[in-house]
Scaffold this motif. Structure first.
Motif, PDB file in Angstrom:
ATOM      1  N   PRO A   3       0.823  -1.208   0.000  1.00 30.50           N
ATOM      2  CA  PRO A   3       0.000   0.000   0.000  1.00 30.50           C
ATOM      3  C   PRO A   3       0.860   1.261   0.000  1.00 30.50           C
ATOM      4  CG  PRO A   3       0.037  -0.979   2.192  1.00 30.50           C
ATOM      5  CD  PRO A   3       0.764  -1.923   1.269  1.00 30.50           C
ATOM      6  N   THR A   4       0.397   2.251  -0.735  1.00 29.10           N
ATOM      7  CA  THR A   4       1.077   3.545  -0.731  1.00 29.10           C
ATOM      8  C   THR A   4       0.248   4.581   0.011  1.00 29.10           C
ATOM      9  OG1 THR A   4       0.128   4.021  -2.897  1.00 29.10           O
ATOM     10  CG2 THR A   4       2.372   3.123  -2.853  1.00 29.10           C
ATOM     11  N   GLN A   5      -1.070   4.308   0.123  1.00 25.66           N
ATOM     12  CA  GLN A   5      -1.953   5.186   0.880  1.00 25.66           C
ATOM     13  C   GLN A   5      -2.909   4.328   1.709  1.00 25.66           C
ATOM     14  OE1 GLN A   5      -3.783   8.579  -1.126  1.00 25.66           O
ATOM     15  NE2 GLN A   5      -2.562   8.061  -2.936  1.00 25.66           N
ATOM     16  N   ILE A   6      -3.233   4.820   2.884  1.00 25.79           N
ATOM     17  CA  ILE A   6      -4.223   4.174   3.741  1.00 25.79           C
ATOM     18  C   ILE A   6      -5.182   5.257   4.195  1.00 25.79           C
ATOM     19  CG2 ILE A   6      -4.619   2.896   5.890  1.00 25.79           C
ATOM     20  CD1 ILE A   6      -1.756   1.759   5.571  1.00 25.79           C
ATOM     21  N   SER A   7      -6.429   5.128   3.798  1.00 27.59           N
ATOM     22  CA  SER A   7      -7.463   6.131   4.116  1.00 27.59           C
ATOM     23  C   SER A   7      -7.025   7.538   3.722  1.00 27.59           C
ATOM     24  CB  SER A   7      -7.819   6.085   5.602  1.00 27.59           C
ATOM     25  OG  SER A   7      -8.392   4.847   5.934  1.00 27.59           O
ATOM     26  N   GLY A   8      -6.370   7.649   2.574  1.00 27.02           N
ATOM     27  CA  GLY A   8      -5.953   8.949   2.070  1.00 27.02           C
ATOM     28  C   GLY A   8      -4.653   9.482   2.644  1.00 27.02           C
ATOM     29  N   LEU A   9      -4.086   8.791   3.628  1.00 28.02           N
ATOM     30  CA  LEU A   9      -2.804   9.211   4.213  1.00 28.02           C
ATOM     31  C   LEU A   9      -1.671   8.420   3.579  1.00 28.02           C
ATOM     32  CD1 LEU A   9      -3.749   9.268   7.999  1.00 28.02           C
ATOM     33  CD2 LEU A   9      -3.400  11.233   6.509  1.00 28.02           C
ATOM     34  N   PRO A  10      -0.481   9.009   3.502  1.00 31.60           N
ATOM     35  CA  PRO A  10       0.660   8.234   3.012  1.00 31.60           C
ATOM     36  C   PRO A  10       0.887   7.016   3.921  1.00 31.60           C
ATOM     37  CG  PRO A  10       1.215  10.566   3.162  1.00 31.60           C
ATOM     38  CD  PRO A  10      -0.119  10.388   3.826  1.00 31.60           C
ATOM     39  N   ALA A  11       0.911   5.840   3.336  1.00 29.61           N
ATOM     40  CA  ALA A  11       1.061   4.599   4.106  1.00 29.61           C
ATOM     41  C   ALA A  11       2.368   4.569   4.895  1.00 29.61           C
ATOM     42  CB  ALA A  11       0.980   3.388   3.181  1.00 29.61           C
ATOM     43  N   HIS A  12       3.381   5.228   4.375  1.00 28.22           N
ATOM     44  CA  HIS A  12       4.679   5.230   5.067  1.00 28.22           C
ATOM     45  C   HIS A  12       4.556   5.761   6.488  1.00 28.22           C
ATOM     46  CE1 HIS A  12       9.000   5.308   5.571  1.00 28.22           C
ATOM     47  NE2 HIS A  12       8.917   6.563   6.000  1.00 28.22           N
ATOM     48  N   ALA A  13       3.781   6.821   6.651  1.00 27.43           N
ATOM     49  CA  ALA A  13       3.626   7.434   7.975  1.00 27.43           C
ATOM     50  C   ALA A  13       2.964   6.485   8.960  1.00 27.43           C
ATOM     51  CB  ALA A  13       2.816   8.720   7.857  1.00 27.43           C
ATOM     52  N   LEU A  14       2.190   5.530   8.476  1.00 24.94           N
ATOM     53  CA  LEU A  14       1.542   4.553   9.346  1.00 24.94           C
ATOM     54  C   LEU A  14       2.381   3.281   9.484  1.00 24.94           C
ATOM     55  CD1 LEU A  14      -2.064   5.059   7.921  1.00 24.94           C
ATOM     56  CD2 LEU A  14      -1.114   6.016  10.035  1.00 24.94           C
TER      57      LEU A  14
END
Length: 175
Positions: A3-14
């Motif tokens: 994933p590159t995005q999770i719920s519109g957020l950058p996946a990296h940050a999560l």
């Protein structure tokens, strides 16, 4: 690759939080398993399983980070963070290999005993030497991986927060 995005957020940050928790946890479990036979018996296959999840989470996180890096303005701090992040996978693989080796050697030791209370494999000639080597390697790789996590996290925090805030509260704010 992930994933590159999770719920519109950058996946990296999560995803980075998974790595920041699992790599040091794996390092602790590997060292405990390598130096403390009772811990190795109690932890069992949990240590290599946690190590496997940690090693899988690293490329997922770096992939999401590369996606994010391509979408932010070019910055030397971001580049440094990405370079350090690319260096974590070998440490995570090392932790996994050691977790599996310690677990397998411990299983061999336990299964090597005879029904009449014979000698365990770790107590046989060479068995203690193998455990000492595994313990030393575990400590070295655990420390290296935790230091690398710290370096990556520090560089990431600097990249995100550098010039992003004021040491003084804004107008109308109490501080």
């Amino acid at each position: 690759m992930g994933p590159t995005q999770i719920s519109g957020l950058p996946a990296h940050a999560l995803l980075v939080h998974v790595v920041v928790v699992l790599v040091p946890l794996t390092a602790l479990l590997v060292v405990l398993s390598a130096v403390w036979p009772a811990a190795r018996r109690r932890l069992g296959v949990l240590t290599p399983l946690v190590a496997l999840v940690a090693v899988v989470s690293v490329p997922l996180t770096t992939h999401a980070g590369e996606w994010l890096e391509a979408r932010v303005p070019p910055d030397a701090l971001v580049r440094r963070h990405a370079e350090l992040g690319d260096g974590l996978l070998p440490w995570a693989i090392g932790l996994f290999v050691l977790a599996a080796a310690v677990w397998l050697w411990g299983r061999r030791s336990e299964l090597g005993g005879t029904a009449d209370g014979g000698t365990h494999a770790a107590a046989r000639p060479g068995g203690l030497a193998v455990m000492i080597v595994l313990a030393v390697l575990s400590v070295v790789v655990a420390v290296g991986s935790v230091v690398q996590i710290y370096r990556i996290g520090d560089s990431g925090a600097k990249a995100v927060w550098h010039d992003s805030f004021s040491p003084n509260p804004g107008p109308g704010e109490h501080g």
